[in-house]
Scaffold this motif. Structure first.
Motif, PDB file in Angstrom:
ATOM      1  N   CYS A  15       0.829  -1.210   0.000  1.00 37.57           N
ATOM      2  CA  CYS A  15       0.000   0.000   0.000  1.00 37.57           C
ATOM      3  C   CYS A  15       0.863   1.260   0.000  1.00 37.57           C
ATOM      4  O   CYS A  15       0.487   2.279  -0.584  1.00 37.57           O
ATOM      5  N   SER A  85      -2.583   3.819  -5.229  1.00 44.88           N
ATOM      6  CA  SER A  85      -2.221   4.945  -4.364  1.00 44.88           C
ATOM      7  C   SER A  85      -3.431   5.677  -3.808  1.00 44.88           C
ATOM      8  O   SER A  85      -3.449   6.078  -2.645  1.00 44.88           O
ATOM      9  N   TYR A  86      -4.459   5.878  -4.645  1.00 42.11           N
ATOM     10  CA  TYR A  86      -5.617   6.660  -4.231  1.00 42.11           C
ATOM     11  C   TYR A  86      -6.752   5.796  -3.683  1.00 42.11           C
ATOM     12  O   TYR A  86      -7.756   6.328  -3.218  1.00 42.11           O
ATOM     13  N   GLU A  87      -6.595   4.463  -3.727  1.00 41.49           N
ATOM     14  CA  GLU A  87      -7.735   3.599  -3.425  1.00 41.49           C
ATOM     15  C   GLU A  87      -7.488   2.531  -2.369  1.00 41.49           C
ATOM     16  O   GLU A  87      -8.429   1.867  -1.942  1.00 41.49           O
ATOM     17  N   TRP A  88      -6.237   2.318  -1.950  1.00 42.80           N
ATOM     18  CA  TRP A  88      -5.988   1.201  -1.040  1.00 42.80           C
ATOM     19  C   TRP A  88      -6.803   1.354   0.243  1.00 42.80           C
ATOM     20  O   TRP A  88      -7.123   2.450   0.679  1.00 42.80           O
ATOM     21  N   ARG A  89      -7.124   0.224   0.808  1.00 41.82           N
ATOM     22  CA  ARG A  89      -7.896   0.205   2.050  1.00 41.82           C
ATOM     23  C   ARG A  89      -7.158  -0.630   3.086  1.00 41.82           C
ATOM     24  O   ARG A  89      -6.608  -1.686   2.772  1.00 41.82           O
ATOM     25  N   CYS A 126       0.113  11.396   2.438  1.00 39.73           N
ATOM     26  CA  CYS A 126      -0.623  10.385   1.679  1.00 39.73           C
ATOM     27  C   CYS A 126      -1.639  11.062   0.768  1.00 39.73           C
ATOM     28  O   CYS A 126      -2.279  12.049   1.155  1.00 39.73           O
ATOM     29  N   ASN A 128      -4.209   9.375  -0.412  1.00 42.07           N
ATOM     30  CA  ASN A 128      -5.438   8.609  -0.208  1.00 42.07           C
ATOM     31  C   ASN A 128      -6.119   9.117   1.066  1.00 42.07           C
ATOM     32  O   ASN A 128      -5.724   8.763   2.177  1.00 42.07           O
ATOM     33  N   GLY A 131      -7.725   6.477   3.192  1.00 36.82           N
ATOM     34  CA  GLY A 131      -6.676   5.599   3.696  1.00 36.82           C
ATOM     35  C   GLY A 131      -5.946   6.188   4.888  1.00 36.82           C
ATOM     36  O   GLY A 131      -5.727   5.511   5.899  1.00 36.82           O
TER      37      GLY A 131
END
Length: 287
Positions: A15, A85-89, A126, A128, A131
């Motif tokens: 991530c 990069s913009y979507e990880w959870r 970050c 995100n 995130g």
């Protein structure tokens, strides 16, 4: 597959600075790449060991990467989790495994600032938004409080951990494997050892103390002394009052990272007059 401490660390690395990619559907050549980009060998070797413990295969280290190509592992990782990069959870692991995820994430994305008496913090930037707020929530499970601010004119959010107690808990429960970041955090915590000032009792000693610790503000013709402890400056102000040297105490103020500090201001002319009086007295005694 069980989400254990090794998979938690692998996921945290991916991530932060990793990638899980495959070829475009229109491309004939097939590939399934998984890897970590980082210039620090300690982190690359840790990723390699964690990956092997989780999947039984050892990625190759070279040219600032630790990488492997494997179709089945790619599909497992891509199906179960997200890494963009913009979507990880952040997954919902146990508290013990969460420590390993956070440590891997901060090893890659985190940094340490150490300005004794002014600012000590652990930070992470970050892109995100959801995130980084999930990271903040995860830190709270360990009693670590933090602040998040959006960078001006940028789609970047900055998380900061400040204050001795929160930094101490971060160091104890999360920490760093990255050698330089680990050392810098240790130095920051060591600088908290004793921040009480020993105020000289003599006029000569007091003026020398002010000159050594103070910062001259030429535009205002003032000397400024800063401390994260109000009692230091209050004691200094009391000592200056006895010598009829006027000073003003301000604060608490908050710097850009959220740390609190205080400021004592003294007119530069008063300190200079005191020093001149001391020198004149010394010459007269010599005569």
């Amino acid at each position: 597959m069980k989400f254990d401490k090794n998979l938690a660390a692998v996921h945290g690395y991916l991530c932060a600075d990793g990638y899980v990619v495959r070829n475009p559907s229109t491309q004939k050549h097939k590939y399934y790449h998984i890897g970590l980009r980082n210039t620090n060998g300690t982190l690359l070797r840790d990723f390699q060991g964690r990956f092997k413990a989780a999947f039984g295969l050892s990625p190759i280290i070279g040219h600032g990467r630790c990488k492997i190509s494997n179709k089945s592992i790619y599909h497992f990782l891509a199906k179960e989790y997200s890494y963009c990069s913009y979507e990880w959870r952040l997954p919902q692991p146990s508290k013990e495994n969460l420590r390993h995820w956070l440590r891997a994430f901060f090893d890659c994305e985190g940094w340490v600032e150490n300005q004794p008496a002014k600012s000590r913090l652990v930070g992470a930037d970050c892109c995100n938004e959801s995130g980084i707020f999930s990271v903040q929530k995860a830190l709270r499970r360990f009693g670590v409080h933090s602040e998040i601010k959006k960078r001006t004119n940028r789609m970047i959010w900055r998380l900061t951990v400040c204050g001795k107690d929160d930094l101490q808990r971060f160091q104890e429960y999360i920490g760093f494997l990255h050698p330089k970041k680990k050392q810098k955090l240790e130095e920051a915590m060591s600088s908290y050892a004793d921040y009480s000032w020993s105020i000289p009792e003599t006029k000569d000693g007091l003026l020398a103390f002010v000159s050594s610790k103070g910062r001259t503000r030429q535009s205002r013709h003032e000397i400024h002394l800063y401390s994260i402890r109000k009692d230091n400056l209050a004691a200094l102000k009391k000592a200056l009052n006895k010598l009829r040297l006027h000073s003003r105490l301000f604060g608490p103020w908050k710097n850009s990272t959220g740390s609190l500090y205080y400021c004592l201001t003294i007119k530069q002319k008063e300190v200079m007059n005191g020093q001149e009086h001391r020198e004149t007295k010394g010459h007269n005694a010599g005569d």
